[in-house]
Design an enzyme around this catalytic site. Structure first.
Site, mmCIF file in Angstrom:
data_model
loop_
_atom_site.group_PDB
_atom_site.id
_atom_site.type_symbol
_atom_site.label_atom_id
_atom_site.label_comp_id
_atom_site.label_asym_id
_atom_site.label_seq_id
_atom_site.Cartn_x
_atom_site.Cartn_y
_atom_site.Cartn_z
ATOM 1 N N SER A 1 17.464 23.090 28.596
ATOM 2 C CA SER A 1 18.338 23.531 29.842
ATOM 3 C C SER A 1 19.520 23.333 29.824
ATOM 4 O O SER A 1 20.130 22.387 29.115
ATOM 5 C CB SER A 1 17.769 22.858 30.967
ATOM 6 O OG SER A 1 18.364 22.923 32.143
ATOM 7 N N TYR B 1 14.486 14.587 34.965
ATOM 8 C CA TYR B 1 14.309 15.883 34.341
ATOM 9 C C TYR B 1 15.223 16.177 33.259
ATOM 10 O O TYR B 1 14.575 16.427 32.190
ATOM 11 C CB TYR B 1 14.163 16.875 35.465
ATOM 12 C CG TYR B 1 14.292 18.363 34.953
ATOM 13 C CD1 TYR B 1 12.931 18.736 34.251
ATOM 14 C CD2 TYR B 1 15.309 19.209 34.744
ATOM 15 C CE1 TYR B 1 13.004 20.124 33.542
ATOM 16 C CE2 TYR B 1 15.225 20.476 34.267
ATOM 17 C CZ TYR B 1 14.290 20.752 33.663
ATOM 18 O OH TYR B 1 14.259 22.158 32.973
ATOM 19 N N LYS C 1 14.591 16.386 28.876
ATOM 20 C CA LYS C 1 15.158 17.402 28.100
ATOM 21 C C LYS C 1 15.942 16.862 26.862
ATOM 22 O O LYS C 1 15.918 17.135 25.942
ATOM 23 C CB LYS C 1 15.716 18.329 28.756
ATOM 24 C CG LYS C 1 14.833 19.285 29.772
ATOM 25 C CD LYS C 1 13.793 20.211 29.150
ATOM 26 C CE LYS C 1 13.004 20.919 29.979
ATOM 27 N NZ LYS C 1 11.770 21.564 29.453
#
Ligand code: NAD
Ligand code: UDP
Length: 339
Positions: free
Chosen positions: A126, A150, A154
């Site tokens: 992302s 989050y 990643k």
């Protein structure tokens, strides 16, 4: 000879659109999804769009027994790994669930891939891994950082996959850094179907336009942007899905590990998004300006030149198509796959 692709999280928003592209390119597709944020109906619709069948296995990517069964039964050319949790706010409430699902899930998947001689992996990363970039547009060689669990999951996974590649150069790994996916398949049959109150802008706007929610809260109107609202690079989900098919082709040439931005290369503000959605839907989208959302940045858009150069991929669809397709999906499926 047709190649077989394992798609984890393939019943989800980006996964289902990617299954369509893969089937249309004559790949055989096996989906592994625990349905924690999706419906099997999405895959029935994928079959309707393509006229081809998808093999669906309901299960968790952290379940080694299921993975061993799958890798024993099929000879996979590549794996596309979408499965994971993705809500930034929720990740601050239940960080361990995020690290377990996203990080442990990827480690277990990679272990079983290696054990079965499968070394081609496309990973859903992302633009959040760039944190708050010092300048725009964002290139792949910009510094990386995380501001929430989050994003950190990643970033950790990218680093783990980097270590893995250094340890064993049989691996080919595409780290695809998505900007803001939006829109839906033009058939109106598949699209984004949030389980709960949407966290993201586009599904929220859609639900206001259809009358499911009263008004949009615009988080921040004092950013140093043209109209004070946040600016993002919104990429049509079908363009994004096509990027995965291009990445698979690249992996098969033996490219090693590399990161690519998948974005359009320009940004739109929240107010521009509202106006464009109102135009496409011919419905009003009432909104209120509220405080900034913690952790948000002012502006973010990609430099997609590397994906063009290496993957021969560019985003072809603009905001008008994103909005028309998002509205077609929302207006013909007001309750998503529950209709
Ligand atoms: P989504 O929630 O629609 O899809 C994820 C799918 O994975 C769902 O079908 C869910 O049921 C499944 N899943 C979750 N945990 C699983 C597990 N442990 N085992 C098996 N299946 C599991 O989300 P999406 O928007 O399609 O995102 C796909 C991927 O892309 C995610 O990894 C996400 O973090 C990443 N991503 C999404 C965005 C975005 O804005 N949508 C942006 C950047 C990156
Ligand atoms: N946003 C907003 N209201 C919402 C959801 C999002 O104003 O209900 C704004 C958010 O502040 C950001 C942009 O819309 O500027 C895109 O947010 P989203 O959560 O969709 O994606 P992000 O870029 O944060 O991953």
């Amino acid at each position: 000879m047709t190649a077989t692709i394992l798609v984890t999280g393939g019943a989800g928003y980006i996964g289902s659109h990617t299954c369509v592209e893969l089937l249309q390119k004559d790949y055989d597709v096996i989906v592994l999804d625990n349905l924690s944020n999706s419906s099997p109906e999405a895959l029935r619709r994928v079959e309707k769009i393509t006229g081809k069948s998808v093999t669906f296995v309901e299960g968790d990517v952290r379940d080694r027994n299921i993975l061993r069964e799958l890798f024993g039964r099929y000879t996979f050319d590549s794996v596309i790994h979408f499965a994971g949790l993705k809500a930034v706010g929720e990740s601050c409430q239940i960080p361990l669930d995020y690290y377990d699902n996203n990080v442990s899930g990827t480690v277990i998947l990679a272990q079983e891939m290696a054990a079965h001689g499968v070394f081609n992996l496309v990973f859903s990363s992302s633009a959040t891994v760039y944190g708050d970039p010092a300048s725009l547009p964002i290139r792949e060689d910009f510094p990386l950082s995380a501001t929430n669990p989050y994003g950190r999951s990643k970033l950790i996974i990218e680093e783990i996959l980097g270590d893995l590649y250094k340890s064993d150069n049989r691996w080919n790994v595409a780290l695809l850094r998505y900007f803001n996916p939006a829109g839906a398949h033009k058939s109106g049959l598949i699209g984004e179907d949030p389980n709960d109150i949407p966290n993201n802008l586009m599904p929220y706007i859609s639900q206001v336009a259809i009358g499911l929610r009263e008004k949009l809260s615009i988080f921040g109107s004092d950013y140093p942007t043209e109209d004070g609202t946040g600016v993002r690079d919104y990429i049509h989900v079908v363009d994004l899905a096509k990027g995965h098919a291009c990445a698979i082709e690249k992996l098969r040439t033996g490219c090693g590990l590399k990161a690519w931005n998948l974005g359009v290369g320009n940004g739109h503000s929240v107010l521009q998004m509202v106006a464009a959605f109102e135009k496409a839907s011919e419905k009003p989208v009432p909104y209120q300006l509220v405080e900034r959302r913690p952790g948000d940045i002012a502006a973010c858009w990609a430099d997609p030149a590397l994906a063009k150069q290496d993957l021969n991929w560019v985003a072809e669809k603009g905001l008008t198509e994103i909005m028309a397709d998002a509205w077609r999906w929302q207006s013909t499926n007001p309750k998503g796959y529950r209709d």
